[in-house]
Design a protein around this motif. Structure first.
Motif, PDB file in Angstrom:
ATOM      1  N   SER A  66       0.836  -1.206   0.000  1.00  0.00           N
ATOM      2  CA  SER A  66       0.000   0.000   0.000  1.00  0.00           C
ATOM      3  C   SER A  66       0.868   1.252   0.000  1.00  0.00           C
ATOM      4  O   SER A  66       0.573   2.238  -0.692  1.00  0.00           O
ATOM      5  N   THR A  70       1.052   4.118  -2.949  1.00  0.00           N
ATOM      6  CA  THR A  70       0.884   5.552  -2.703  1.00  0.00           C
ATOM      7  C   THR A  70       1.982   6.347  -3.396  1.00  0.00           C
ATOM      8  O   THR A  70       1.710   7.322  -4.118  1.00  0.00           O
ATOM      9  N   THR A  98      -5.901   3.485   0.894  1.00  0.00           N
ATOM     10  CA  THR A  98      -5.819   4.753   0.161  1.00  0.00           C
ATOM     11  C   THR A  98      -5.789   5.963   1.084  1.00  0.00           C
ATOM     12  O   THR A  98      -5.708   7.091   0.599  1.00  0.00           O
ATOM     13  N   LEU A 101      -2.666   8.121   0.658  1.00  0.00           N
ATOM     14  CA  LEU A 101      -2.680   8.721  -0.672  1.00  0.00           C
ATOM     15  C   LEU A 101      -3.617   9.914  -0.711  1.00  0.00           C
ATOM     16  O   LEU A 101      -3.264  10.982  -1.237  1.00  0.00           O
TER      17      LEU A 101
END
Length: 253
Positions: A66, A70, A98, A101
């Motif tokens: 993850s 990002t 997310t 991000l």
């Protein structure tokens, strides 16, 4: 000499026999009578498999992938941002995270839009920022930001849409959660492009329709095999994994 006395075999239970038959049929591929039923079962079997694989991903690996996702999205998108508006799914459960991000995009001056579930399995969108007020969705067991609801027309000034998926194949076809929300949305984007193109022989401007990109873990991009699909399934423009972006068709200009 000894003898073993056997008790009479019990009479078969009709209900148990029917359950065993149904289980056997599920293993041997008898998954429906019509093509539509067969496809629905195939999609559900595929979904079950890939959900399990995602749940089995080591939490440390999930967090690491993850974080790389990002950085990959930020490094690609920020130098190319035109409208500085991006639509990003709000992750749940074992999906790629997310949250960092969205925060990084906001801090870079990008307006972040997130999806809102609506009746009849449709979506609207609203602006997101850290600390935004949230409320329980009336149609799904999730909390969603409170704010003005935006329709598909607003995406004429959105650069990038990050789309959730369980798995994506090399045609750009994805398997979602089964609700059809994103396929309806992607179809709406196609209509937006046609409206922008009306009366202009040269076609729509490059920014008329945003790029749509599925965001998945490394093992969820199928480089062999295909996702079960029909004419209602809409492809995305690309996929991003921790290994980078892959574009389908012409890709971005």
């Amino acid at each position: 000499m000894s003898f073993h006395q056997h008790s009479p075999a019990p009479s078969p239970d009709p209900a148990e026999g029917q359950a065993q038959l149904q289980y056997s049929e599920s293993l041997t591929g008898n998954r429906g009578e019509t093509p539509e039923e067969v496809l629905r079962h195939r999609k559900q079997d595929f979904r079950t498999l890939w959900r399990a694989r995602r749940r089995e991903l080591d939490p440390a690996d999930r967090a690491e992938q993850s974080a790389v996702l990002t950085r990959t999205v930020l490094d690609w998108y920020l130098p190319r941002a035109h409208h500085r508006r991006a639509a990003v799914v709000m992750s749940y459960g074992s999906e790629p995270d997310t949250g960092p991000l969205r925060t990084a995009l906001h801090e870079a001056g990008v307006e972040v839009l997130v999806p809102i579930t609506e009746p009849e399995r449709r979506m609207s969108w609203t602006a997101w920022h850290p600390g935004v007020e949230v409320a329980r969705s009336p149609v799904a067991p999730i909390d969603e930001p409170v704010g003005e609801r935006l329709g598909v027309d607003t995406f004429a000034t959105v650069d990038l849409v990050l789309v959730p998926a369980q798995v994506v194949d090399t045609r750009g076809l994805r398997l979602g959660q089964g609700g059809g929300y994103y396929d309806r949305f992607l179809a709406g984007l196609e209509g937006l492009g046609r409206r922008e193109n009306t009366g202009h022989d040269a076609g729509p401007a490059p920014s008329a329709v945003p790029l749509t990109v599925a965001m998945v873990f490394r093992h969820e991009f199928l480089t062999r095999g295909q996702v079960p699909s029909d004419e209602h399934d809409r492809p995305v423009d690309g996929v991003v994994t921790p290994d980078g972006f892959t574009w389908f068709g012409a890709g971005p200009s």
